[in-house]
Design a protein around this motif. Structure first.
Motif, PDB file in Angstrom:
ATOM      1  N   SER A  73       0.778  11.596 -13.625  1.00 44.42           N
ATOM      2  CA  SER A  73      -0.553  12.195 -13.498  1.00 44.42           C
ATOM      3  C   SER A  73      -1.006  12.132 -12.046  1.00 44.42           C
ATOM      4  CB  SER A  73      -1.545  11.431 -14.380  1.00 44.42           C
ATOM      5  OG  SER A  73      -1.761  10.118 -13.859  1.00 44.42           O
ATOM      6  N   ASP A  74      -2.054  12.876 -11.735  1.00 46.44           N
ATOM      7  CA  ASP A  74      -2.599  12.860 -10.374  1.00 46.44           C
ATOM      8  C   ASP A  74      -3.054  11.458  -9.991  1.00 46.44           C
ATOM      9  OD1 ASP A  74      -2.108  15.557 -10.157  1.00 46.44           O
ATOM     10  OD2 ASP A  74      -4.177  16.172 -10.573  1.00 46.44           O
ATOM     11  N   ALA A  75      -3.650  10.733 -10.918  1.00 42.80           N
ATOM     12  CA  ALA A  75      -4.113   9.374 -10.631  1.00 42.80           C
ATOM     13  C   ALA A  75      -2.933   8.458 -10.336  1.00 42.80           C
ATOM     14  CB  ALA A  75      -4.926   8.836 -11.810  1.00 42.80           C
ATOM     15  N   GLN A  76      -1.853   8.593 -11.090  1.00 42.15           N
ATOM     16  CA  GLN A  76      -0.665   7.779 -10.851  1.00 42.15           C
ATOM     17  C   GLN A  76      -0.014   8.120  -9.518  1.00 42.15           C
ATOM     18  OE1 GLN A  76       1.308   8.904 -14.452  1.00 42.15           O
ATOM     19  NE2 GLN A  76       0.617   7.114 -15.603  1.00 42.15           N
ATOM     20  N   LEU A  77       0.045   9.399  -9.197  1.00 42.50           N
ATOM     21  CA  LEU A  77       0.658   9.819  -7.939  1.00 42.50           C
ATOM     22  C   LEU A  77      -0.176   9.412  -6.729  1.00 42.50           C
ATOM     23  CD1 LEU A  77       1.847  13.382  -8.974  1.00 42.50           C
ATOM     24  CD2 LEU A  77       3.297  11.421  -8.452  1.00 42.50           C
ATOM     25  N   ALA A  78      -1.453   9.218  -6.925  1.00 41.55           N
ATOM     26  CA  ALA A  78      -2.309   8.796  -5.824  1.00 41.55           C
ATOM     27  C   ALA A  78      -2.010   7.366  -5.385  1.00 41.55           C
ATOM     28  CB  ALA A  78      -3.780   8.929  -6.221  1.00 41.55           C
ATOM     29  N   SER A  79      -1.452   6.551  -6.285  1.00 43.41           N
ATOM     30  CA  SER A  79      -1.196   5.155  -5.942  1.00 43.41           C
ATOM     31  C   SER A  79       0.285   4.837  -5.784  1.00 43.41           C
ATOM     32  CB  SER A  79      -1.801   4.231  -7.009  1.00 43.41           C
ATOM     33  OG  SER A  79      -1.182   4.430  -8.273  1.00 43.41           O
TER      34      SER A  79
ATOM     35  N   SER B   8       0.822  -1.198   0.000  1.00 44.51           N
ATOM     36  CA  SER B   8       0.000   0.000   0.000  1.00 44.51           C
ATOM     37  C   SER B   8       0.863   1.257   0.000  1.00 44.51           C
ATOM     38  CB  SER B   8      -0.921  -0.005   1.223  1.00 44.51           C
ATOM     39  OG  SER B   8      -1.639   1.205   1.324  1.00 44.51           O
TER      40      SER B   8
ATOM     41  N   GLY C 187       2.824   1.125  -3.478  1.00 47.77           N
ATOM     42  CA  GLY C 187       1.969   1.151  -4.660  1.00 47.77           C
ATOM     43  C   GLY C 187       2.271   0.030  -5.624  1.00 47.77           C
TER      44      GLY C 187
ATOM     45  N   PRO D 267       2.377   7.292  -2.316  1.00 39.33           N
ATOM     46  CA  PRO D 267       1.504   8.417  -1.948  1.00 39.33           C
ATOM     47  C   PRO D 267       2.051   9.253  -0.794  1.00 39.33           C
ATOM     48  CG  PRO D 267       0.569   6.322  -1.233  1.00 39.33           C
ATOM     49  CD  PRO D 267       1.717   5.987  -2.129  1.00 39.33           C
ATOM     50  N   ASN D 268       2.929   8.661   0.049  1.00 37.00           N
ATOM     51  CA  ASN D 268       3.507   9.406   1.167  1.00 37.00           C
ATOM     52  C   ASN D 268       4.879   9.985   0.837  1.00 37.00           C
ATOM     53  OD1 ASN D 268       1.272   8.764   2.794  1.00 37.00           O
ATOM     54  ND2 ASN D 268       2.225   6.824   3.411  1.00 37.00           N
ATOM     55  N   LYS D 269       5.359   9.768  -0.413  1.00 33.12           N
ATOM     56  CA  LYS D 269       6.605  10.369  -0.914  1.00 33.12           C
ATOM     57  C   LYS D 269       7.861   9.856  -0.195  1.00 33.12           C
ATOM     58  CE  LYS D 269       4.166  13.024  -3.690  1.00 33.12           C
ATOM     59  NZ  LYS D 269       2.804  12.583  -3.320  1.00 33.12           N
TER      60      LYS D 269
END
Length: 423
Positions: free
Chosen positions: A265-271, A163, A166, A274-276
């Protein structure tokens, strides 16, 4: 294929470097440092702060070598497991070194705050990702040893690791909240600016031709100038081409290459992360990945640049993150790592007043910064010794063969992974 082969993302996204000139004429200082990377710049900053006159002589540009080509993971500790460290140099010395480098991220981020260094500092921790049974066992050992030493690490199970990363390709991860990521070239340039602010003198494009003892210490000669000093620090690490070639025989240079994608993309970065956090894995031929603040995926692996590496990276990233099925690379660059035989950094006093520091084995941000500060304190009489070993290193036998072994091994691994994916 990368669209800007061998062009570094860090050079493209770093704030401007300080304007420096080549060394000209004769200069006298207390300490002269050869090499403008993390160790040399940190030493110069802290020596100047303690009232010493100090000059840095860099063959190329500040941060040109491994410092500016770094992955940018500001980790705590060393590659070695803590018990291996104790076995290598003894429990007492191991404890001193471990404690010094456990606090390295705190020191790095403290300097960033103190001098306002703009280097994309993100302190969200790092993840050491487990692959296979051996990888899980390694992380379990590290977790046990680190917690016994008071480290606030967490061993994540497969679900939590997947999780956080990703990707479903990892069975565990060791999370270290002390650590984080930085833009490494920007950090090096920021250290240079800080050193100048404190009164250090820095010179670029000044390769050293020779180093000679004098009645009062040492003389460093370049094409157009010379520096006389009581003490000299050779801080070139894996980049010992100019005037300090004999030090290259003490370490095996390993190539490590990185590629940076277009912004996700935002969708890719969301998964994906996500916590960098920054990530590296437990594979024998290690790879790493992280995000920069523009949302680019920065993926790296052992081995030199070229089609084999970029093709493997594309295939590996697609395996890890199916959402990136058609990843496009904008940048690709390569740096060199200096591996010592014991995988530890060393400060050798080659002759009276002549010191050489190298051997970070790929983990130079925290250790380099801390060792530079310790050198300043040591020279100023504020500490009795350094945290890192000060033993003289012997020349590594068959050094070039060992380098080729690592390089061929990494290349074979990359080709094998591609073949496996196609079969």
């Amino acid at each position: 294929m990368p669209t800007q082969l061998c062009d570094s993302l860090w050079r493209a996204s770093s704030p401007a470097a300080p304007v420096l000139t080549a060394l000209e004429g004769r200069l006298e200082v207390d300490v002269v440092i050869v090499g403008g990377g993390f160790t040399g710049l940190s030493a110069a900053l802290h020596m100047a702060k303690l009232g010493m006159s100090v000059a840095v002589v860099e063959a190329q540009e500040v941060g040109f070598g491994g410092s500016g080509r770094n992955v940018g993971l500001a980790n705590a500790g060393l590659w070695l497991e803590p018990n291996q460290l104790d076995a290598s140099i003894g429990a007492e010395a191991g404890s001193v070194l471990y404690n010094a480098l456990a606090a390295a991220p705190e020191y790095v981020y403290g300097l960033i705050d103190e001098y306002g260094i703009q280097c994309e500092a993100t302190r969200n921790g790092t993840l050491h990702a487990g692959v296979g049974k051996a990888g899980l066992a390694q992380l379990e050992r590290r977790y046990e040893q680190l917690t016994l030493r008071g480290a606030p690490v967490q061993l994540l199970d497969a679900a939590e690791a997947q999780s956080r990363i990703g990707s479903d390709k990892f069975n565990s991860a060791l999370f270290d909240p002390r650590a984080g990521t930085i833009q490494p070239l920007a950090y090096a340039r920021g250290l240079a600016e800080a050193a100048l602010k404190e009164g250090a003198k820095l010179f670029e494009f000044s390769p050293v031709d020779k180093i000679e003892p004098t009645s009062g210490g040492w003389a460093i000669y370049t094409t157009s100038g010379e520096v006389h000093a009581e003490k000299v620090i050779l801080a070139t690490n894996a980049y010992s081409e100019y005037g300090v070639k004999e030090q290259a025989r003490k370490f095996v240079p390993i190539f490590y290459s990185q590629l940076a994608s277009k912004p996700l993309s935002d969708a890719q970065l969301a998964s994906i992360l996500p916590n960098k956090e920054g990530v590296w894995d437990t594979c024998t031929v290690m790879s790493s990945f992280r995000l920069d603040q523009q949302g680019r995926l920065v993926f790296g692996g052992m081995g030199g640049e070229g089609n084999i590496l970029s093709n493997w990276a594309s295939q590996r990233v697609t395996e890890l993150f199916p959402i990136l099925s058609k990843v496009k690379w904008d940048y690709c660059w390569t740096g060199k790592i200096a591996y010592s035989e014991d995988h530890l950094p060393h400060c050798q006093q080659l002759q009276n007043g002549l010191f050489s520091v190298a051997g970070y084995s790929g983990r130079g941000i925290g250790p380099g910064t801390v060792v530079g500060a310790e050198l300043a304190q040591w020279f100023a009489g504020q500490r009795e010794s350094l945290s890192i070993p000060t033993t003289l290193l012997r020349d590594i036998p068959f050094r070039e063969l060992k380098r080729m072994f690592y390089e061929v091994g990494a290349r074979t691994y990359h080709l094998g992974q591609q073949s496996h994916a196609l079969s």
